[in-house]
Design a protein around this motif. Structure first.
Motif, mmCIF file in Angstrom:
data_model
loop_
_atom_site.group_PDB
_atom_site.id
_atom_site.type_symbol
_atom_site.label_atom_id
_atom_site.label_comp_id
_atom_site.label_asym_id
_atom_site.label_seq_id
_atom_site.Cartn_x
_atom_site.Cartn_y
_atom_site.Cartn_z
ATOM 1 N N LEU A 86 -46.203 -12.218 -17.051
ATOM 2 C CA LEU A 86 -45.243 -13.043 -16.311
ATOM 3 C C LEU A 86 -44.407 -12.194 -15.361
ATOM 4 O O LEU A 86 -44.027 -12.640 -14.277
ATOM 5 C CB LEU A 86 -44.330 -13.795 -17.289
ATOM 6 N N ALA A 87 -44.122 -10.969 -15.756
ATOM 7 C CA ALA A 87 -43.326 -10.082 -14.898
ATOM 8 C C ALA A 87 -44.104 -9.731 -13.624
ATOM 9 O O ALA A 87 -43.522 -9.607 -12.543
ATOM 10 C CB ALA A 87 -42.945 -8.815 -15.654
ATOM 11 N N ASN A 88 -45.421 -9.579 -13.753
ATOM 12 C CA ASN A 88 -46.241 -9.316 -12.569
ATOM 13 C C ASN A 88 -46.147 -10.487 -11.591
ATOM 14 O O ASN A 88 -46.102 -10.297 -10.368
ATOM 15 C CB ASN A 88 -47.715 -9.119 -12.962
ATOM 16 N N ILE A 89 -46.124 -11.688 -12.138
ATOM 17 C CA ILE A 89 -46.036 -12.885 -11.301
ATOM 18 C C ILE A 89 -44.645 -12.987 -10.677
ATOM 19 O O ILE A 89 -44.503 -13.341 -9.505
ATOM 20 C CB ILE A 89 -46.413 -14.120 -12.147
ATOM 21 N N TRP A 90 -43.626 -12.631 -11.443
ATOM 22 C CA TRP A 90 -42.266 -12.618 -10.902
ATOM 23 C C TRP A 90 -42.192 -11.679 -9.697
ATOM 24 O O TRP A 90 -41.592 -12.026 -8.669
ATOM 25 C CB TRP A 90 -41.257 -12.170 -11.976
ATOM 26 N N GLU A 91 -42.786 -10.507 -9.827
ATOM 27 C CA GLU A 91 -42.726 -9.537 -8.733
ATOM 28 C C GLU A 91 -43.339 -10.118 -7.460
ATOM 29 O O GLU A 91 -42.761 -10.022 -6.373
ATOM 30 C CB GLU A 91 -43.470 -8.251 -9.125
ATOM 31 N N VAL A 92 -44.508 -10.739 -7.606
ATOM 32 C CA VAL A 92 -45.175 -11.308 -6.428
ATOM 33 C C VAL A 92 -44.313 -12.441 -5.845
ATOM 34 O O VAL A 92 -44.093 -12.505 -4.631
ATOM 35 C CB VAL A 92 -46.598 -11.799 -6.784
ATOM 36 N N CYS A 93 -43.808 -13.320 -6.701
ATOM 37 C CA CYS A 93 -42.949 -14.431 -6.234
ATOM 38 C C CYS A 93 -41.734 -13.907 -5.476
ATOM 39 O O CYS A 93 -41.327 -14.473 -4.457
ATOM 40 C CB CYS A 93 -42.470 -15.284 -7.413
ATOM 41 N N HIS A 94 -41.155 -12.844 -5.992
ATOM 42 C CA HIS A 94 -39.956 -12.248 -5.401
ATOM 43 C C HIS A 94 -40.210 -11.878 -3.936
ATOM 44 O O HIS A 94 -39.375 -12.113 -3.069
ATOM 45 C CB HIS A 94 -39.624 -10.998 -6.215
#
Lengths: 150, 403
Positions: free
Chosen positions: B357-365
């Motif tokens: 989920l953190a990887n996805i957060w980074e991309v979303c950011h």
């Protein structure tokens, strides 16, 4: 059947009892070698106890010998392991004529100057310890074909 | 599928990764959850399904423990476990529930307390000598096999995966793998949520403590504490929300989970390649894009040796071309396909269930243009990848909102 000390006429009692580290290492049928469970339907090979074939779902297997010589497909030199495991050691995968085997590389210095992917290796066995009855467990590894076996 | 059936990330958050000595897993999960809900402009009352993962206490029901702190609304909870792909699996589970129409909004949470966990994967049967050698287990072993028949340690397993790539295609070396680590540690200096923000020289990386050749300590993922959470919803629901919520929502253009199909040797050394390649291929098809369209990639660099093979597996380069891809400078943050601008698992850290989920957060950011100093300018499309040994692979393709 249990042997007694008086069974001196039987040659097998004079040789120390031994047991393979894993059941796919065969010690009592000619030269030590590994065996695999081969799916009679698709030929996929496995080393563990099987419930069925992961490749074709069949459930019939036959036991086949694995070639004793192969090439080192990959390796790592483990410097940190779980407590009680001596380091460093070389862990790798050996391609034995199309069958991949997980094993340690032994009888060579554990450094990248002495170990290269693609190097030819062969099976070797060695005692790894005795139990309370004096039965020796026999392990296996692969040594460079140029190595001198002690 | 009509546009209104699209799936969107409405809110998302990750905690600071690192050592959180004063807080437990539920505290961290609650923080990420509260912030993800606030980020999406919703509350627990809006959520129809919860998927949650916490691998180190997989039997404890982290979802229900979390509900007791953030809101017990009686919604279905799915506690998921898929090794290091647990966070992506939680997201995928919430997405499936929303996509099926069983819920309008779903919440996915991953959390781990892993500081000081040490070497992962090196457990198993202890080596105490037995009274009598007695074959047991699926290999009929008379004693522990870790260290006698290869290695179970994660740094050792992934070292072999990188070395095997080198055997197949050539061009790898200790120095090359160390250079990948040098990149990710350099990237981490711009990420305030990373567990470690320390730049290393190549010499420092190569001269550091050897863990499992060719992976030295800085080339291994950092065990740490952390949580991440995301709120997902449908395009139809999003249309009923505010203009600001629609503007900041990130489209899930592809959401894929795979396991490894049987191949020779896959039960001898984990094959992390085929299932990643399969997931990536399906994800590009779902999203209707190609790897050349990606503005950034967060991939599962649990070890420096793993990052290399995933350039190839995610089709960021021609087959066999991962070394050339890296040497060209492409995966640096100013390159053509920035990879792990967060610092990756080697420096951001790897609290296993939170990682996906953190990887996805980074991309979303980045897609929202909110990444501050490390913003990839004009990022429109990104990919997040995660691998759990065993194996499971999650790939998500994310697109900036057109609103």
């Amino acid at each position: 059947m249990a042997m007694t000390d008086t069974d001196t006429a039987d040659a097998s009692t004079s040789a120390p009892a031994q047991i393979p580290l894993v059941d796919y290492l065969v010690l009592d049928d000619g030269e030590p070698h590994l065996v695999a469970h081969e799916c009679t339907s698709c030929g996929a090979r496995f080393f563990d106890h099987r419930n069925g074939c992961a490749s074709c779902f069949a459930t019939d297997f036959t036991t086949v010998p694995v070639a004793n010589e192969g090439t080192l497909r990959t390796f790592t030199i483990v410097a940190f392991a779980a407590p009680g495991i001596p380091v460093p050691f070389v862990a790798g995968v050996v391609d034995c004529d199309g069958t991949s085997v997980r094993a340690n590389v032994v009888n060579t210095e554990p450094d990248p100057e002495h170990i290269t992917v693609g190097m030819p290796v062969r099976l070797t066995t060695f005692p790894i310890g005795d139990d309370a009855n004096g039965t020796a467990a026999i392990g296996f590894g692969y040594e460079p074909t140029g190595a001198v076996t002690q | 599928m009509s546009a209104s059936d699209d799936i969107w990330i409405l809110g998302i958050n990750m905690t600071k990764f690192g050592k959180h000595t004063d807080r437990d897993a539920v505290d961290l999960a609650a923080e990420a959850t509260a912030n993800a809900l606030a980020d999406g402009g919703v509350t627990m009352a809006d959520i129809g399904v919860l998927a949650a993962g916490n691998l180190m206490n997989a039997g404890a029901g982290i979802g229900q423990q979390l509900q007791k702190q953030v809101g017990q609304t009686g919604i279905p909870v799915y506690n998921v476990a898929n090794a290091c792909a647990t966070g992506a699996t939680a997201l995928r589970t919430a997405i499936m529930a929303v996509k099926s129409g069983e819920a309008e909004m779903g919440l996915a949470v991953g959390v781990e307390k892993l500081s000081g966990a040490g070497l992962l994967g090196g457990g198993g049967t202890p080596r105490s000598e037995k009274e009598n050698w007695e074959p047991s287990g699926r290999f009929g072993a008379v004693t522990g096999t870790d260290g006698r028949i290869g290695t179970n340690t994660m740094p050792g397993v992934f070292a072999q995966i990188g070395m095997e790539y080198g055997h197949r295609y050539g061009g790898t070396s200790f120095e090359l793998f160390a250079k990948i680590s040098e990149k990710n540690h350099a990237h981490s200096t711009l990420n305030p949520l990373a567990a470690y923000q320390k730049q290393f020289t190549l010499e420092e990386i190569m001269g550091d403590l050897m863990i499992s050749y060719p992976n030295t300590r800085p080339m291994c993922s950092a065990n740490c504490d952390g949580a991440a959470a995301a709120v997902v919803t449908t395009g139809a629901k999003l249309k009923t929300l505010s203009a600001e919520q629609q503007r900041r929502a990130v489209k899930v253009a592809a959401s894929v989970l795979t396991t490894d199909p049987w191949e020779e040797a896959c039960q001898v050394l984990p094959n992390v390649n085929t299932l990643t390649r399969n997931a990536a291929t399906t994800a590009y098809e779902q999203a209707g894009i190609g790897p050349e369209d990606l503005d950034l990639v967060e991939l599962h660099d649990c070890f420096a040796t793993a990052e290399l093979v995933h350039y190839d597996n995610l089709l960021l380069c021609p087959e066999g071309g991962a070394v050339d891809f890296f040497e060209s400078g492409a995966p640096w943050r100013d390159g053509s396909t920035p990879v792990n601008v967060s610092g990756g698992l080697q420096s951001k850290g790897h609290p296993i269930s939170a990682t996906g989920l953190a990887n996805i957060w980074e991309v979303c950011h980045h897609l929202r243009g909110e990444a501050g100093d490390r913003q990839i300018e004009g990022a429109r499309v990104g990919l997040a990848h995660v691998i759990g040994l065993g194996s499971a692979c999650g790939v998500h393709v994310l697109e900036r909102s057109a609103a």
